[in-house]
Design an enzyme around this catalytic site. Structure first.
Site, PDB file in Angstrom:
ATOM      1  N   PRO A 171       0.824  -1.218   0.000  1.00 34.34           N
ATOM      2  CA  PRO A 171       0.000   0.000   0.000  1.00 34.34           C
ATOM      3  C   PRO A 171       0.851   1.258   0.000  1.00 34.34           C
ATOM      4  O   PRO A 171       0.998   1.927   1.022  1.00 34.34           O
ATOM      5  CB  PRO A 171      -0.804  -0.142   1.296  1.00 34.34           C
ATOM      6  CG  PRO A 171       0.054  -0.984   2.185  1.00 34.34           C
ATOM      7  CD  PRO A 171       0.822  -1.908   1.303  1.00 34.34           C
ATOM      8  N   THR A 173       0.736   4.414  -0.937  1.00 29.66           N
ATOM      9  CA  THR A 173       0.356   5.740  -0.424  1.00 29.66           C
ATOM     10  C   THR A 173       0.304   5.788   1.104  1.00 29.66           C
ATOM     11  O   THR A 173       0.342   6.865   1.684  1.00 29.66           O
ATOM     12  CB  THR A 173      -0.998   6.214  -1.001  1.00 29.66           C
ATOM     13  OG1 THR A 173      -1.942   5.147  -0.910  1.00 29.66           O
ATOM     14  CG2 THR A 173      -0.858   6.632  -2.453  1.00 29.66           C
ATOM     15  N   ASP A 174       0.261   4.623   1.762  1.00 33.97           N
ATOM     16  CA  ASP A 174       0.328   4.619   3.226  1.00 33.97           C
ATOM     17  C   ASP A 174       1.651   5.218   3.703  1.00 33.97           C
ATOM     18  O   ASP A 174       1.731   5.785   4.796  1.00 33.97           O
ATOM     19  CB  ASP A 174       0.218   3.190   3.772  1.00 33.97           C
ATOM     20  CG  ASP A 174      -1.215   2.659   3.739  1.00 33.97           C
ATOM     21  OD1 ASP A 174      -2.094   3.366   3.228  1.00 33.97           O
ATOM     22  OD2 ASP A 174      -1.431   1.539   4.220  1.00 33.97           O
ATOM     23  N   ALA A 175       2.694   5.031   2.895  1.00 31.77           N
ATOM     24  CA  ALA A 175       4.003   5.581   3.268  1.00 31.77           C
ATOM     25  C   ALA A 175       4.115   7.053   2.887  1.00 31.77           C
ATOM     26  O   ALA A 175       4.861   7.807   3.514  1.00 31.77           O
ATOM     27  CB  ALA A 175       5.120   4.780   2.592  1.00 31.77           C
TER      28      ALA A 175
END
Lengths: 402, 409
Positions: A171, A173-175
């Site tokens: 995932p 965009t979580d980062a």
């Protein structure tokens, strides 16, 4: 000097990754971060690995510790009116509230920003979701960061021309999203110190991802060219610049011999075909790219990637192993100054990551373990919400503290 | 929000995102470049694929909103002017030239200045003397090493990522130090190693082996059920869509809805639609969900995807609440009513001398009482030198001309 955010009070109502990572940044910088959890609807991160020694368990997820290091945990049933009131008391206590519910959930709980603001006008509320709180597709879009990566343009950019895209690792965009939420919070705090003003911040995770790809957006908007996946690791305008296979299974080295000094150094070590005069000039190297890359591959294929990294670096060629999970675990730089040991009553000694920056004068706090579910419920209700022992017992008996 | 903060950015590829974020949040950002131009001006892609110091689209994307001056820091006058300009700055952003131990710009700033330096690797660690570039740092983050399929080489984004990760991380660290400065008025030195910043996108990869788990392998379909690989990306009518098969308490019901849709579309037999998908892994273990069942299910989802366009698929995923989304490219993003109506785009920004304008995805956050906007296009080379030297530092017109004659600006 203490941490730069010493004394800051944060209510972290996020789960899985984006909200919790945002909270961890603030905790590392000295804030007192209270994480709201539920033992009925457990934070899915607690069910995701890696687990210590590969043994699953809600208190064994090292990912949970990694993203929630240094926080306190409170379990309260937010759907119960008494639980809601406890949360509103924390809202009065807090300077910052982080939430990553699906858009609309806080409205249903009658905890939307205007309600929170009425209780604490100086509160800074950061909301984050895949597409944000507004726009025609915002409601109904909830899920995980692989979806954010898909809608930010990232997933299509990884893969090989003529083949289906491979997508991002996990995932993505979580980062990325916390990198835009945390600066927004810190800027709002700066303004608040001067004006006393709170605010609501709304970050769409997919829009955060677009920021990291903004050159691709400009290329489309200005030139009309849609950037495509290209497979080759290096730039088409640089050579040699890319990754080369080494001895062993799935072992690779990245090397950048594209600038003049690095090229001369590389040419000297590799020798053989690289000494051909047709590679004297950049144009010669660009035109002979395939032959040049084949020659370098033929030289790297029998060598150990980590030894090659050291020998290329000592010769002045920018190079690094394409690190995998095992390389990271044994990397001297990371062992020296990034990995931190935590001591947890359940998993024992474990390793999480430390902060990704070094502040010279106001060092970040020593990295601590994450909390167990509801570990600090009693003390938070007593010390921060102002409930006496009898009131806490009553909440407990009513099943609100789960 | 940061209207009282002046940032001096000694431009390097890694500082650009940091200055951009701070500028978007209201700071006055002055980019300082050598007279020949910053390295960021030579990063592709270029306007109309034609190179030029004012034609890098990467430069435009990451420097709009800033002002720009040139100063030769190799000369005493350049350093003296920077030191003087530094008195008005709360923050100086800089980057190490190729390796962490490269000397800093030899300029003294007041003790109230926060000085943030981005290095490739830690300047105190065993790799402090490593030569690096974006490719090298990215390779060291663990992200490419887990991306792609084992038969082919690891994958890198066609847009350099280490500089984005490092710049965004530097914005956070700088704002943290500015918070401390708000309290006691003192600055400090910060180091942001790009490698550590970039490791954020490796998610849990760095902590897998230290927790005594086997090392990870690159594989496109990480997930298997009854021995059948579950792909995450499927072809649709006009591109590709992401479909996640998730199980368990939190996400299993989303998979249930996907299967329900496949049944309604006559892609999947009703029996498989009726399976309790939240417990599918346990059923596969017991043998009540077979490999044949799973192959039929994957085929059904593939058929379902091929029947729909990206847009149709996205609309249905929203309506039904699925863990699924279209794979969008930049054209799709530009056309998306979501991004447009929500207000991601700033007012148009000029790119290049011929008057081309682009909408910029500036509004990475929507605030209840602040709006991110792009105040000016990216500076052309040395665009604001004379203005800043005269207005801020009180130099005369003749002095500015003399600096130019001597190649200092």
């Amino acid at each position: 000097m203490k941490g730069p955010l010493d004394g800051l009070r944060v209510l972290d109502m996020g789960w899985v990754m984006v909200g919790p990572v945002t909270g961890r940044y603030l905790a590392d910088l000295g804030a007192d971060v209270v994480k709201l959890e539920s033992s009925r609807r457990v934070d899915p991160l607690r069910t995701l690995g890696p687990f210590k020694d590969g043994k699953p368990g809600l208190e064994r997820s090292i990912s949970y510790h990694n993203l929630n290091a240094g926080k306190r945990s409170l379990t309260v049933d937010i759907k119960d009116s008494r639980g809601r009131e406890a949360i509103l008391r924390l809202v009065e206590w807090a300077d910052v509230l982080i939430e990553s519910f699906s858009p609309g959930v806080l409205d249903d709980l009658d905890l939307a920003y205007p309600v929170l603001k009425a209780r604490n006008p100086a509160l800074i509320v950061a909301s984050t979701s895949l597409l944000g709180q507004t726009g025609p597709h915002a409601r109904g879009t909830s899920g995980v960061g692989t979806m954010g990566a898909s809608m930010s343009g990232a997933s299509l950019l990884l893969g090989w021309p003529g083949h289906a895209p491979c997508g991002t690792y996990g995932p993505w965009t979580d980062a990325i999203a916390p990198r835009f939420i945390v600066p927004s919070i810190l800027a709002a705090l700066h303004r608040r110190r001067a004006t006393g003003e709170g605010c609501h911040i709304d970050v769409a995770q997919a829009e955060a991802g677009i920021q990291f790809l903004s050159p691709a957006w400009y290329q489309y908007a200005a030139n009309g060219t849609v950037m495509e996946r290209r497979g080759h690791a290096g730039s088409p305008l640089r050579v040699p610049h890319g990754i080369f296979r080494c001895a062993g299974q799935d072992r690779w080295i990245a090397l950048d011999g594209s600038d003049e000094a690095a090229w001369q150094a590389l040419r000297t070590i590799v020798g053989g075909p690289l000494l051909d005069s047709k590679f004297d000039t950049l144009i010669g190297r660009l035109r002979g790219r395939q032959e040049l890359e084949n020659a370098i591959s033929a030289w790297t294929i029998s060598q150990q990637a980590d030894e090659l990294e050291r020998s290329l670096q000592s010769a002045g060629v920018p190079a690094h192993v394409v690190s995998n999970s095992n390389d990271l675990a044994h990397d001297p730089d990371l062992l020296d100054a990034h990995y931190c040991h935590i001591d947890d009553p359940i998993v024992g000694d474990a390793i999480v990551e430390g902060p990704r920056y070094r502040l010279g004068r106001t060092p970040e706090r020593a990295t601590r373990r994450g909390p167990r579910i509801g570990e600090h419920t009693q003390e938070i209700l007593r010390d921060l919400c102002g409930y006496d022992a009898a009131a806490i017992d009553e909440l407990k008996a009513a099943g609100v503290l789960v | 929000m940061l209207h009282d903060i002046r940032v001096i950015e000694l431009s390097g590829p890694e500082t650009m995102m940091a200055g951009r974020i701070l500028g978007d949040l209201g700071a006055d950002v002055i980019v300082v470049e050598p007279p020949g131009g910053a390295a960021g001006r030579r990063l592709d892609p270029f306007l109309d694929d034609t190179p030029g110091l004012d034609r890098s689209l990467t430069w435009h994307a990451l420097n709009r909103g800033k002002r720009g001056i040139t100063l030769d820091l190799g000369k005493a006058d350049g350093r003296a002017l920077l030191a003087e300009l530094g008195r008005s700055a709360a923050l100086v952003l800089e980057t190490a030239d190729r390796k962490a131990t490269a000397p800093r710009a030899d300029v003294a700033f007041p003790t109230s200045t926060v000085r943030c330096r981005i290095t490739p690797f830690l300047s105190t660690g065993p790799k402090r003397d490593y030569f690096a570039s974006d490719l090298i740092v990215t390779a060291a983050t663990g992200v490419p090493g887990i991306t792609g399929t084992p038969e082919r080489p690891p994958l890198f984004y066609p847009v350099p990522q280490a500089m984005m990760e490092a710049g965004a991380e530097a914005a956070i660290a700088s704002l943290a130090a500015l918070s401390a400065r708000d309290v006691d008025g003192l600055g400090q030195d910060i180091e942001v190693p790009a490698r550590l910043a970039g490791m954020m996108s490796a998610l849990s990869v760095p902590i897998v082996v230290p927790a005594n788990n086997p090392e990870l392998q690159r594989t496109p379909a990480r997930q298997r059920l009854a021995g059948v690989a579950l792909p995450g990306i499927f072809a649709c009518k006009d591109g590709f869509v992401l479909v996640s098969f998730a199980f368990g308490q939190a996400f299993g019901r989303l998979t249930q809805r996907l299967m329900q849709w496949a049944v309604e579309q006559n892609c999947l037999e009703a029996r498989l639609g009726a399976v309790d998908w939240s417990t599918a892994p346990q059923q596969a273990e017991k043998g009540s969900l077979t490999a044949e069942d799973m192959r039929a299910t994957v085929d059904a989802i593939a058929t379902l995807c091929l029947r729909h366009t990206k847009d149709e698929f996205g609309a249905e995923a929203r309506k039904r609440g699925l863990l699924a989304a279209p794979l969008m490219d930049m054209r799709d993003i530009g056309q998306s009513p979501q991004y447009r109506e929500r207000g991601l785009w700033s007012s148009p920004v000029t790119v290049g001398a011929e008057g081309c304008t682009v909408d910029d995805p500036a509004r990475f956050a929507q605030f209840s009482n602040y709006t991110i906007d792009v105040r000016r296009p990216a500076p052309t080379l040395s665009q604001h030198t004379a203005e800043i030297l005269k207005t801020d530092l009180g130099l005369s017109s003749a002095e500015v001309q003399a600096l130019f004659v001597h190649g200092i600006i």
